[in-house]
Design a protein around this motif. Structure first.
Motif, mmCIF file in Angstrom:
data_model
loop_
_atom_site.group_PDB
_atom_site.id
_atom_site.type_symbol
_atom_site.label_atom_id
_atom_site.label_comp_id
_atom_site.label_asym_id
_atom_site.label_seq_id
_atom_site.Cartn_x
_atom_site.Cartn_y
_atom_site.Cartn_z
ATOM 1 N N VAL A 32 45.055 -29.063 47.496
ATOM 2 C CA VAL A 32 45.180 -30.529 47.509
ATOM 3 C C VAL A 32 44.209 -31.197 46.527
ATOM 4 C CG1 VAL A 32 46.146 -30.767 49.832
ATOM 5 C CG2 VAL A 32 43.656 -30.776 49.539
ATOM 6 N N ARG A 33 43.272 -30.410 45.988
ATOM 7 C CA ARG A 33 42.384 -30.963 44.961
ATOM 8 C C ARG A 33 43.076 -31.054 43.604
ATOM 9 N NH1 ARG A 33 37.446 -27.016 46.278
ATOM 10 N NH2 ARG A 33 39.254 -25.715 46.762
ATOM 11 N N ALA B 205 44.654 -36.151 60.071
ATOM 12 C CA ALA B 205 43.860 -35.564 61.164
ATOM 13 C C ALA B 205 42.383 -35.776 60.891
ATOM 14 C CB ALA B 205 44.161 -34.072 61.280
ATOM 15 N N ILE C 36 46.483 -25.909 63.194
ATOM 16 C CA ILE C 36 47.298 -27.009 63.735
ATOM 17 C C ILE C 36 48.568 -27.180 62.898
ATOM 18 C CG2 ILE C 36 47.340 -29.476 64.295
ATOM 19 C CD1 ILE C 36 44.262 -29.280 64.704
ATOM 20 N N THR D 206 39.720 -34.193 69.095
ATOM 21 C CA THR D 206 38.580 -33.561 69.755
ATOM 22 C C THR D 206 38.758 -32.042 69.593
ATOM 23 O OG1 THR D 206 37.280 -33.549 71.791
ATOM 24 C CG2 THR D 206 39.670 -33.459 72.060
ATOM 25 N N ASN D 207 37.953 -31.232 70.282
ATOM 26 C CA ASN D 207 38.078 -29.773 70.170
ATOM 27 C C ASN D 207 39.499 -29.337 70.507
ATOM 28 O OD1 ASN D 207 34.943 -29.816 70.928
ATOM 29 N ND2 ASN D 207 35.508 -27.902 69.925
ATOM 30 N N THR E 294 36.720 -27.461 57.474
ATOM 31 C CA THR E 294 36.420 -27.826 58.863
ATOM 32 C C THR E 294 35.021 -27.410 59.332
ATOM 33 O OG1 THR E 294 37.336 -25.770 59.733
ATOM 34 C CG2 THR E 294 38.862 -27.612 59.508
ATOM 35 N N SER F 132 46.059 -23.831 50.402
ATOM 36 C CA SER F 132 45.362 -23.103 49.336
ATOM 37 C C SER F 132 45.057 -21.671 49.746
ATOM 38 C CB SER F 132 44.053 -23.814 49.001
ATOM 39 O OG SER F 132 43.274 -23.915 50.167
ATOM 40 N N LEU F 133 45.114 -21.388 51.041
ATOM 41 C CA LEU F 133 44.781 -20.055 51.580
ATOM 42 C C LEU F 133 43.407 -19.566 51.128
ATOM 43 C CD1 LEU F 133 48.046 -17.851 51.678
ATOM 44 C CD2 LEU F 133 46.791 -18.879 53.573
ATOM 45 N N LEU F 134 42.470 -20.482 50.929
ATOM 46 C CA LEU F 134 41.101 -20.052 50.618
ATOM 47 C C LEU F 134 40.586 -19.266 51.829
ATOM 48 C CD1 LEU F 134 39.771 -23.347 48.994
ATOM 49 C CD2 LEU F 134 40.234 -21.185 47.839
ATOM 50 N N LYS G 77 34.839 -36.858 56.235
ATOM 51 C CA LYS G 77 36.060 -37.099 57.032
ATOM 52 C C LYS G 77 36.204 -38.603 57.301
ATOM 53 C CE LYS G 77 38.648 -34.438 58.801
ATOM 54 N NZ LYS G 77 39.895 -33.782 58.359
ATOM 55 N N THR H 148 36.192 -23.822 65.587
ATOM 56 C CA THR H 148 35.463 -24.365 66.738
ATOM 57 C C THR H 148 34.747 -23.176 67.365
ATOM 58 O OG1 THR H 148 36.768 -23.965 68.735
ATOM 59 C CG2 THR H 148 37.603 -25.641 67.261
ATOM 60 N N ALA I 62 45.146 -30.771 55.651
ATOM 61 C CA ALA I 62 44.288 -29.864 54.869
ATOM 62 C C ALA I 62 42.854 -30.354 54.962
ATOM 63 C CB ALA I 62 44.744 -29.835 53.414
ATOM 64 N N GLY I 63 41.962 -29.457 55.286
ATOM 65 C CA GLY I 63 40.567 -29.882 55.380
ATOM 66 C C GLY I 63 39.622 -28.702 55.389
ATOM 67 N N SER J 137 49.117 -24.059 47.079
ATOM 68 C CA SER J 137 48.432 -24.889 46.083
ATOM 69 C C SER J 137 47.311 -25.652 46.763
ATOM 70 C CB SER J 137 49.412 -25.840 45.387
ATOM 71 O OG SER J 137 50.086 -26.602 46.337
ATOM 72 N N THR K 71 38.396 -36.511 62.868
ATOM 73 C CA THR K 71 37.636 -35.751 63.867
ATOM 74 C C THR K 71 36.667 -36.622 64.656
ATOM 75 O OG1 THR K 71 35.939 -34.041 64.116
ATOM 76 C CG2 THR K 71 36.030 -35.149 61.987
HETATM 77 N N1 LIG Z 1 40.749 -27.706 65.252
HETATM 78 C C1 LIG Z 1 39.994 -28.710 65.674
HETATM 79 O O1 LIG Z 1 39.356 -28.633 66.732
HETATM 80 C C2 LIG Z 1 39.908 -29.988 64.863
HETATM 81 C C3 LIG Z 1 39.100 -31.029 65.379
HETATM 82 C C4 LIG Z 1 38.990 -32.193 64.645
HETATM 83 C C5 LIG Z 1 39.673 -32.357 63.456
HETATM 84 N N2 LIG Z 1 40.447 -31.336 62.981
HETATM 85 C C6 LIG Z 1 41.124 -31.554 61.684
HETATM 86 O O2 LIG Z 1 42.458 -31.106 61.736
HETATM 87 C C7 LIG Z 1 42.849 -30.591 60.462
HETATM 88 C C8 LIG Z 1 43.448 -29.205 60.644
HETATM 89 O O3 LIG Z 1 42.438 -28.383 61.189
HETATM 90 P P1 LIG Z 1 42.703 -26.915 61.730
HETATM 91 O O4 LIG Z 1 41.926 -26.794 62.978
HETATM 92 O O5 LIG Z 1 44.143 -26.621 61.750
HETATM 93 O O6 LIG Z 1 41.920 -26.078 60.622
HETATM 94 P P2 LIG Z 1 42.459 -24.914 59.672
HETATM 95 O O7 LIG Z 1 41.304 -24.498 58.834
HETATM 96 O O8 LIG Z 1 43.151 -23.872 60.445
HETATM 97 O O9 LIG Z 1 43.531 -25.681 58.799
HETATM 98 C C9 LIG Z 1 43.198 -26.371 57.635
HETATM 99 C C10 LIG Z 1 44.058 -25.804 56.551
HETATM 100 O O10 LIG Z 1 43.783 -26.511 55.351
HETATM 101 C C11 LIG Z 1 43.815 -25.585 54.309
HETATM 102 N N3 LIG Z 1 43.038 -26.101 53.206
HETATM 103 C C12 LIG Z 1 41.696 -26.266 53.171
HETATM 104 N N4 LIG Z 1 41.350 -26.744 51.971
HETATM 105 C C13 LIG Z 1 42.484 -26.885 51.270
HETATM 106 C C14 LIG Z 1 42.764 -27.330 49.959
HETATM 107 N N5 LIG Z 1 41.783 -27.736 49.154
HETATM 108 N N6 LIG Z 1 44.047 -27.358 49.546
HETATM 109 C C15 LIG Z 1 45.062 -26.947 50.365
HETATM 110 N N7 LIG Z 1 44.843 -26.501 51.597
HETATM 111 C C16 LIG Z 1 43.571 -26.467 52.045
HETATM 112 C C17 LIG Z 1 43.216 -24.313 54.869
HETATM 113 O O11 LIG Z 1 43.601 -23.162 54.124
HETATM 114 C C18 LIG Z 1 43.787 -24.314 56.271
HETATM 115 O O12 LIG Z 1 44.976 -23.591 56.332
HETATM 116 C C19 LIG Z 1 41.587 -30.577 59.589
HETATM 117 O O13 LIG Z 1 41.649 -31.666 58.700
HETATM 118 C C20 LIG Z 1 40.454 -30.762 60.576
HETATM 119 O O14 LIG Z 1 39.365 -31.459 60.024
HETATM 120 C C21 LIG Z 1 40.577 -30.160 63.650
#
Ligand SMILES: NC(=O)c1ccc[n+]([C@@H]2O[C@H](COP(=O)([O-])OP(=O)(O)OC[C@H]3O[C@@H](n4cnc5c(N)ncnc54)[C@H](O)[C@@H]3O)[C@@H](O)[C@H]2O)c1
Length: 331
Positions: A68-69, A130, A22, A184-185, A91, A42-44, A160, A199, A88-89, A66, A132
């Motif tokens: 966020v922790r 963001a 997103i 949502t999804n 997921t 962080s690109l983990l 969350k 998802t 950042a999360g 970098s 959920t």
């Molecule tokens: N995609 C969905 O359906 C959905 C639904 C509900 C909520 N969300 C929320 O939306 C947000 C974005 O989700 P997404 O679908 O783009 O997932 P995603 O995994 O593609 O994006 C999350 C990004 O956060 C980065 N990240 C994770 N831990 C990190 C850290 N400690 N430091 C820095 N970066 C970190 C990851 O590398 C990743 O690029 C998330 O918080 C997720 O919980 C997404």
């Protein structure tokens, strides 16, 4: 896309998780709107971050690899930003059960560091978080509105929930302009399709394109609403652009709802090939499954002037076409 937006040429925007699904789609839109965009990620490897996601705008954004922790890098990066999209999360619901402490650190503790950094170094920033739909748990009634009890069924949902409520508390107590969207999804180009961590739709896309049958857990009758990522990007920008959204928690969703079976059939039809199988729920997923879910998003419509506009068929076709051309960057 018709979006309520106060983004102007040179608006300074920070996206945490900006190389993820997103975040990168949001970055593409913001760059087009003329914003000065910084991405933290962080690109983990187990998460959705991918440098290919920003291939087209690599020279138009500042990228900071970098975590966020790390409160010190956050303090530094948050200074002078006008808007923070906090995406950042961790997921994966299953990962949150096998490694609950990492989920806690990223989805709860790091969120506090981000808000503390805003309070101490940039109290004028607008912050959109963001969250959920997972935090509602198994719906007591449908569609689920924001007054529905919060009864998360997994550790990810609990963390969350803490993350979003920290945002509300920092608004109430310190006046930080925070807004929370419960997503949502969400699906579309640039999502993680390597596995089912993001998802189920991600792994379905991969299996279809690689000629494997989609696996549907259970009998496929579960109902879901979906949002195409461009519609979610529009909602995020609208939330940052609407004074009335600060201090509020708003559901996103769609008035079109589909069973998993119909979703799979639509994907197969759109691709023109493929198959599905009904398989038994793996035990680790069954325990944290939420059953049918769809949202009442009327509050977001009223406050943000937002409504999703992308039909599921168009969204599926665009997504499949993107991954068909870019598969090697996502597997
Ligand atoms: N995609 C969905 O359906 C959905 C639904 C509900 C909520 N969300 C929320 O939306 C947000 C974005 O989700 P997404 O679908 O783009 O997932 P995603 O995994 O593609 O994006 C999350 C990004 O956060 C980065 N990240 C994770 N831990 C990190 C850290 N400690 N430091 C820095 N970066 C970190 C990851 O590398 C990743 O690029 C998330 O918080 C997720 O919980 C997404």
């Amino acid at each position: 896309m018709q979006t309520r937006s106060t983004i102007r040429q040179g608006t300074k925007v920070l996206i945490t998780g900006g190389l993820g699904f997103i975040g990168s789609n949001l970055a593409l839109t913001l760059v087009n709107l003329g914003a000065e965009v910084t991405l933290i990620d962080s690109l983990l490897p187990q998460y959705g971050g991918n440098l290919w996601n920003v291939e087209g705008i690599r020279n138009h954004v500042a990228i900071n690899i970098s975590d966020v922790r790390d409160p010190f890098s956050i303090q530094h990066l948050i200074k002078n930003q006008e808007i923070v999209f906090n995406l950042a999360g961790q997921t994966s619901h299953v990962d949150s059960m096998t490694d609950p402490y990492t989920d806690l650190d990223i989805n709860a503790k790091a969120q506090l560091s981000i808000l503390e950094a805003c309070k101490n170094y940039n109290p004028a920033a607008k912050v959109v978080f963001a969250s959920t739909r997972q935090i509602y748990g198994r719906p007591h009634y449908l569609p689920v509105d924001e007054k529905h009890p919060l009864q998360p069924v997994d550790v990810n949902g609990v963390n969350k929930m803490a993350g979003e409520w920290y945002h509300m508390v920092y608004h109430q107590v310190y006046g930080i302009r925070t807004s929370v969207l419960r997503l949502t999804n969400t699906f579309g180009p640039r999502m993680r399709i390597k596995d089912a961590r993001q998802t189920f739709l991600g792994i379905w896309v991969r299996r279809l394109l690689e000629g494997d049958p989609i696996q549907i857990f259970g009998d496929g009758s579960q109902i879901r609403d979906y949002n195409y990522v461009d519609d979610v990007v529009a909602a995020l920008i609208a939330a940052a652009s609407t004074e009335g959204a600060f201090g509020k928690i708003l559901n996103l969703g769609d008035s079109q709802r589909y069973s998993l079976l119909d979703t799979a059939k639509l994907m197969i039809e759109s691709l023109g090939r493929g198959a599905y199988q009904l398989v038994e729920f793996p035990p680790d997923r069954k325990k944290i499954d939420i059953g049918d879910y769809y949202a009442d998003f009327s509050m977001a419509s009223e406050l943000l002037g937002w409504t999703p506009v992308t039909p599921l068929k168009t969204a599926v076709e665009t997504t499949l076409s993107f991954f068909n051309s870019n598969l090697k960057h996502y597997c």
